[in-house]
Design an enzyme around this catalytic site. Sequence first.
Site, PDB file in Angstrom:
ATOM      1  CE  LYS A  83      -3.829   1.948   2.741  1.00  0.00           C
ATOM      2  NZ  LYS A  83      -4.971   1.562   3.581  1.00  0.00           N
ATOM      3  CG  LEU A 127      -0.747  -4.364   3.707  1.00  0.00           C
ATOM      4  CD1 LEU A 127      -1.748  -3.612   2.835  1.00  0.00           C
ATOM      5  CD2 LEU A 127      -1.200  -4.401   5.159  1.00  0.00           C
ATOM      6  CG  ASP A 129     -14.276   2.511   6.835  1.00  0.00           C
ATOM      7  OD1 ASP A 129     -15.478   2.634   6.518  1.00  0.00           O
ATOM      8  OD2 ASP A 129     -13.339   2.821   6.083  1.00  0.00           O
ATOM      9  CD  GLU A 143     -17.491  -0.620  -0.102  1.00  0.00           C
ATOM     10  OE1 GLU A 143     -17.880  -1.244   0.923  1.00  0.00           O
ATOM     11  OE2 GLU A 143     -18.139   0.310  -0.600  1.00  0.00           O
ATOM     12  CG  ASN A 144     -12.639  -1.072   4.243  1.00  0.00           C
ATOM     13  OD1 ASN A 144     -11.970  -0.912   3.220  1.00  0.00           O
ATOM     14  ND2 ASN A 144     -13.120  -0.055   4.936  1.00  0.00           N
ATOM     15  CG  ASP A 158      -9.204   0.801   4.815  1.00  0.00           C
ATOM     16  OD1 ASP A 158      -8.378   1.476   5.463  1.00  0.00           O
ATOM     17  OD2 ASP A 158      -9.966   1.295   3.974  1.00  0.00           O
TER      18      ASP A 158
HETATM   19  P1  ATP Z   1     -10.071   3.607   0.927  1.00  0.00           P
HETATM   20  O1  ATP Z   1      -9.628   4.776   1.733  1.00  0.00           O
HETATM   21  O2  ATP Z   1     -10.705   3.970  -0.364  1.00  0.00           O
HETATM   22  O3  ATP Z   1     -10.872   2.630   1.715  1.00  0.00           O
HETATM   23  P2  ATP Z   1      -7.447   2.727   1.277  1.00  0.00           P
HETATM   24  O4  ATP Z   1      -6.466   3.659   0.667  1.00  0.00           O
HETATM   25  O5  ATP Z   1      -7.679   2.802   2.738  1.00  0.00           O
HETATM   26  O6  ATP Z   1      -8.764   2.826   0.514  1.00  0.00           O
HETATM   27  P3  ATP Z   1      -7.454  -0.113   1.376  1.00  0.00           P
HETATM   28  O7  ATP Z   1      -8.909  -0.083   1.663  1.00  0.00           O
HETATM   29  O8  ATP Z   1      -6.571  -0.656   2.416  1.00  0.00           O
HETATM   30  O9  ATP Z   1      -6.930   1.308   0.928  1.00  0.00           O
HETATM   31  O10 ATP Z   1      -7.214  -0.898   0.018  1.00  0.00           O
HETATM   32  C1  ATP Z   1      -7.833  -0.485  -1.180  1.00  0.00           C
HETATM   33  C2  ATP Z   1      -8.235  -1.709  -2.010  1.00  0.00           C
HETATM   34  O11 ATP Z   1      -7.052  -2.406  -2.458  1.00  0.00           O
HETATM   35  C3  ATP Z   1      -9.011  -2.767  -1.231  1.00  0.00           C
HETATM   36  O12 ATP Z   1     -10.372  -2.490  -1.169  1.00  0.00           O
HETATM   37  C4  ATP Z   1      -8.686  -4.017  -2.040  1.00  0.00           C
HETATM   38  O13 ATP Z   1      -9.471  -4.097  -3.191  1.00  0.00           O
HETATM   39  C5  ATP Z   1      -7.250  -3.795  -2.442  1.00  0.00           C
HETATM   40  N1  ATP Z   1      -6.348  -4.406  -1.448  1.00  0.00           N
HETATM   41  C6  ATP Z   1      -5.913  -3.818  -0.320  1.00  0.00           C
HETATM   42  N2  ATP Z   1      -5.105  -4.629   0.383  1.00  0.00           N
HETATM   43  C7  ATP Z   1      -5.025  -5.776  -0.303  1.00  0.00           C
HETATM   44  C8  ATP Z   1      -4.354  -7.024  -0.088  1.00  0.00           C
HETATM   45  N3  ATP Z   1      -3.604  -7.209   0.980  1.00  0.00           N
HETATM   46  N4  ATP Z   1      -4.492  -8.005  -1.009  1.00  0.00           N
HETATM   47  C9  ATP Z   1      -5.265  -7.792  -2.095  1.00  0.00           C
HETATM   48  N5  ATP Z   1      -5.935  -6.656  -2.357  1.00  0.00           N
HETATM   49  C10 ATP Z   1      -5.831  -5.642  -1.489  1.00  0.00           C
HETATM   50 MG    MG Z   2     -10.707   0.745   2.016  1.00  0.00          MG
END
Ligand code: ATP
Ligand code: MG
Length: 288
Positions: A62, A110, A158, A162-163, A176
């Site tokens: 990330k 991650l 949250d 999606e999470n 997340d």
């Molecule tokens: P948001 O603020 O929009 O929720 P974010 O920047 O906090 O996004 P995350 O929610 O952690 O980021 O991740 C965004 C997306 O990336 C997830 O919804 C998922 O589709 C994908 N993703 C995140 N982590 C992983 C992982 N470890 N393996 C596979 N896909 C992942």
């Molecule tokens: Mg997210």
Amino acid sequence: MASPVLNKVRERLFFLSPTVQAGWEPESKREDFEELKILGQGAFGVVKKVTHKKNNIIYAIKIVEKAMLKKTNMVEQMQNEVKIMYSLNHPYILKLYNHFEDDINVYLILEFVGGGQLYAVLWKQPQKKFDEKTSAKFILQSCLALENIHSKNIVHRDIKPENLLLDEKQDIKLADFGWSNFLKPNEIRQTFCGTLDYLAPEMLEKSRQHDHSVDIWAMGVLCFELLTGLSPFAPQININNQTFVEKTTKDNIINLRFQFPPLAQDFIKKILVKEPGKRFTCQQIKEF
Ligand code: ATP
Ligand code: MG
């Protein structure tokens, strides 16, 4: 203890990862990883599938821009996310292995999971909903993850499809932790996350405190959504071919105005309860 080998960073925003701090390995660099594809794009950065060039292990990375974190005053929030993730180790919670920074970005290494977002899988179902058995499995696994974080006084805040990610076996990985926090009883935060649908009434009524039971509330919304493909407090929903036009989502949540889905009514009744203290606990959800 060997002294840590660090990247040259003009302005360091983060603490060192535990393994670097202990001198077990140098701080990682972006070049240590081969970037394969984008997995997701969040409000604050991008998540990519990568392999570690030395051992070929697959991870998700990330990547969050430091300038953006500073501009939006989110540095502390993200430090929190990282600290919380390091403190967790549970089969249904996404693992954080490492983190590092350079001049431009902060990087979280991650556990990679290949099943995608529960949200996306829900939408791929022919009827855009899951059967009772499948829904119950996802609820139970999410609940076990919640029970684990709540036992450490952490609230996720949250919870939404999606999470909740899925691994290859279609098991839940709670992800997340960007909005999560260690419980501080007097702290009330106004969240600006994209969707209101999963917010508990006490989070919408600013004067009221909230605790771990906001995650339980979200389990009720999740259960509804998994079984129907609809969100219970949406302004307009259609159940059994009847359309109910309601007020705004916020108004519906605060006034607990929703139509029960055909299934799991008794369960949802125990969770979408306005008074946080009267909602089911994780234990009761497990036993239901
Ligand atoms: P948001 O603020 O929009 O929720 P974010 O920047 O906090 O996004 P995350 O929610 O952690 O980021 O991740 C965004 C997306 O990336 C997830 O919804 C998922 O589709 C994908 N993703 C995140 N982590 C992983 C992982 N470890 N393996 C596979 N896909 C992942
Ligand atoms: Mg997210």
